[in-house]
Motif scaffolding. Sequence first.
Motif, mmCIF file in Angstrom:
data_model
loop_
_atom_site.group_PDB
_atom_site.id
_atom_site.type_symbol
_atom_site.label_atom_id
_atom_site.label_comp_id
_atom_site.label_asym_id
_atom_site.label_seq_id
_atom_site.Cartn_x
_atom_site.Cartn_y
_atom_site.Cartn_z
ATOM 1 N N SER A 252 -8.480 18.086 -4.808
ATOM 2 C CA SER A 252 -8.336 17.265 -3.609
ATOM 3 C C SER A 252 -9.578 17.353 -2.724
ATOM 4 O O SER A 252 -10.063 16.341 -2.201
ATOM 5 C CB SER A 252 -7.096 17.714 -2.826
ATOM 6 O OG SER A 252 -6.903 16.915 -1.686
ATOM 7 N N THR B 271 -5.080 13.967 -0.421
ATOM 8 C CA THR B 271 -5.285 13.132 -1.600
ATOM 9 C C THR B 271 -4.801 11.707 -1.348
ATOM 10 O O THR B 271 -5.425 10.736 -1.794
ATOM 11 C CB THR B 271 -4.549 13.729 -2.812
ATOM 12 O OG1 THR B 271 -5.003 15.061 -3.029
ATOM 13 C CG2 THR B 271 -4.794 12.905 -4.072
ATOM 14 N N THR B 272 -3.702 11.568 -0.626
ATOM 15 C CA THR B 272 -3.180 10.247 -0.286
ATOM 16 C C THR B 272 -4.188 9.480 0.568
ATOM 17 O O THR B 272 -4.379 8.271 0.392
ATOM 18 C CB THR B 272 -1.837 10.381 0.460
ATOM 19 O OG1 THR B 272 -0.903 11.058 -0.379
ATOM 20 C CG2 THR B 272 -1.281 9.010 0.832
ATOM 21 N N TRP C 55 -6.853 8.236 -1.706
ATOM 22 C CA TRP C 55 -6.286 7.132 -2.488
ATOM 23 C C TRP C 55 -6.308 5.847 -1.660
ATOM 24 O O TRP C 55 -6.707 4.788 -2.134
ATOM 25 C CB TRP C 55 -4.866 7.504 -2.876
ATOM 26 C CG TRP C 55 -4.219 6.722 -3.981
ATOM 27 C CD1 TRP C 55 -3.947 5.377 -3.994
ATOM 28 C CD2 TRP C 55 -3.735 7.221 -5.236
ATOM 29 N NE1 TRP C 55 -3.304 5.016 -5.147
ATOM 30 C CE2 TRP C 55 -3.173 6.130 -5.936
ATOM 31 C CE3 TRP C 55 -3.700 8.488 -5.814
ATOM 32 C CZ2 TRP C 55 -2.601 6.276 -7.195
ATOM 33 C CZ3 TRP C 55 -3.125 8.627 -7.067
ATOM 34 C CH2 TRP C 55 -2.592 7.536 -7.740
ATOM 35 N N TYR C 56 -5.871 5.965 -0.414
ATOM 36 C CA TYR C 56 -5.827 4.805 0.495
ATOM 37 C C TYR C 56 -7.226 4.246 0.725
ATOM 38 O O TYR C 56 -7.437 3.029 0.680
ATOM 39 C CB TYR C 56 -5.201 5.224 1.825
ATOM 40 C CG TYR C 56 -5.107 4.109 2.834
ATOM 41 C CD1 TYR C 56 -4.022 3.236 2.836
ATOM 42 C CD2 TYR C 56 -6.102 3.916 3.795
ATOM 43 C CE1 TYR C 56 -3.931 2.205 3.758
ATOM 44 C CE2 TYR C 56 -6.021 2.889 4.722
ATOM 45 C CZ TYR C 56 -4.934 2.035 4.696
ATOM 46 O OH TYR C 56 -4.865 1.010 5.611
ATOM 47 N N SER D 239 -2.377 16.135 -7.278
ATOM 48 C CA SER D 239 -2.485 15.661 -5.893
ATOM 49 C C SER D 239 -2.437 16.797 -4.881
ATOM 50 O O SER D 239 -2.919 16.650 -3.752
ATOM 51 C CB SER D 239 -1.358 14.664 -5.585
ATOM 52 O OG SER D 239 -1.452 13.527 -6.401
ATOM 53 N N SER E 116 0.827 -1.211 0.000
ATOM 54 C CA SER E 116 0.000 0.000 0.000
ATOM 55 C C SER E 116 0.859 1.259 0.000
ATOM 56 O O SER E 116 0.533 2.251 -0.665
ATOM 57 C CB SER E 116 -0.943 -0.001 1.210
ATOM 58 O OG SER E 116 -0.232 0.102 2.423
ATOM 59 N N LEU F 251 1.010 14.414 -11.872
ATOM 60 C CA LEU F 251 0.450 13.745 -10.694
ATOM 61 C C LEU F 251 0.677 14.575 -9.434
ATOM 62 O O LEU F 251 -0.214 14.687 -8.581
ATOM 63 C CB LEU F 251 1.069 12.352 -10.537
ATOM 64 C CG LEU F 251 0.558 11.494 -9.372
ATOM 65 C CD1 LEU F 251 -0.949 11.305 -9.453
ATOM 66 C CD2 LEU F 251 1.255 10.138 -9.367
ATOM 67 N N MET G 181 1.148 4.549 -3.160
ATOM 68 C CA MET G 181 0.640 5.857 -2.794
ATOM 69 C C MET G 181 1.172 6.921 -3.767
ATOM 70 O O MET G 181 2.214 6.717 -4.393
ATOM 71 C CB MET G 181 1.045 6.206 -1.363
ATOM 72 C CG MET G 181 0.342 5.394 -0.289
ATOM 73 S SD MET G 181 -1.459 5.642 -0.239
ATOM 74 C CE MET G 181 -2.037 4.103 -0.953
ATOM 75 N N PRO G 182 0.474 8.041 -3.919
ATOM 76 C CA PRO G 182 0.886 9.057 -4.900
ATOM 77 C C PRO G 182 2.343 9.496 -4.793
ATOM 78 O O PRO G 182 3.044 9.573 -5.805
ATOM 79 C CB PRO G 182 -0.071 10.222 -4.597
ATOM 80 C CG PRO G 182 -1.285 9.568 -4.056
ATOM 81 C CD PRO G 182 -0.794 8.391 -3.269
ATOM 82 N N ALA H 145 -9.821 4.598 -1.234
ATOM 83 C CA ALA H 145 -10.311 4.028 -2.485
ATOM 84 C C ALA H 145 -9.776 2.614 -2.690
ATOM 85 O O ALA H 145 -10.518 1.698 -3.083
ATOM 86 C CB ALA H 145 -9.917 4.921 -3.665
ATOM 87 N N LEU H 146 -8.494 2.418 -2.397
ATOM 88 C CA LEU H 146 -7.917 1.076 -2.499
ATOM 89 C C LEU H 146 -8.583 0.131 -1.501
ATOM 90 O O LEU H 146 -8.855 -1.036 -1.813
ATOM 91 C CB LEU H 146 -6.408 1.136 -2.252
ATOM 92 C CG LEU H 146 -5.573 1.844 -3.323
ATOM 93 C CD1 LEU H 146 -4.129 1.978 -2.854
ATOM 94 C CD2 LEU H 146 -5.628 1.082 -4.641
#
Length: 250
Positions: A58, A233-234, A237-238, A52, A11, A48, A15-16, A240-241
Amino acid sequence: MDLFLLKKIISLMIMPLSIIILLLIIAIIFYRLKPKLSFWALFTATTLLFLSTFPPLSDNIMAALEDNYPAFTRSNQPVDYIIILGGVHTSVQGLPATSELKSSSLERLVEAVRIYRLHPEAQIITSGFADGDVSSNAEKVKQAAILLGLPKNKILTENFPQNTEEEAQLIAPRVLNKNVVLVTSANHLPRAMAYFQRYGVNAIPAPASPWVKSNGLTSWAYYVPNAKKLQQTTTVWYEALGRIVQWFNR
């Protein structure tokens, strides 16, 4: 290698910021050997990074997570349990437990204390494992809760769950058919609610401290990229995963 540790490493790698650094390394290595590859790696990394850290983008993607549930007000029925999901802390000798909690854990605890003031009949369940620390997160949050005035005999701990699904698995048998309030970070709440519903718990959602707090007023500085939005944003992202993994494990 431990499966939990492997998941954490993977993970972190996707990450971005990790992707941006990898692309920049590729751009440097292939600067002379493959100029076109180097250019596109640099261009992608720059794009990116900009996306981000750009506040309007964001905030919009974070708000999509956080706007699912309103703030908790008061339950029409007595509350049996207030569940505080695990976060992060660092035990440091000489610091009070409230200062040892990282921001997400402290924010969840503060929201739980607020709800307890509305429903003092409730018991509180803290959750979370040690993750290499000398104390579990559940125990550390309990210590901090006592410092904030909550009675020790009203707090139960679940010291072993390592993730949200394990929290739902371990806590669900205790709270089935009870009136339960689930406290966690606003961005994490949709995933947490889905796990608890999977195990038969229809909790009342209580989002803690949303990232996006908009009053409709903005200045020119709002449109300038900044590092805090990269962290935000991270987090999106986390989550969403996490939702993707949750969907595949249904």
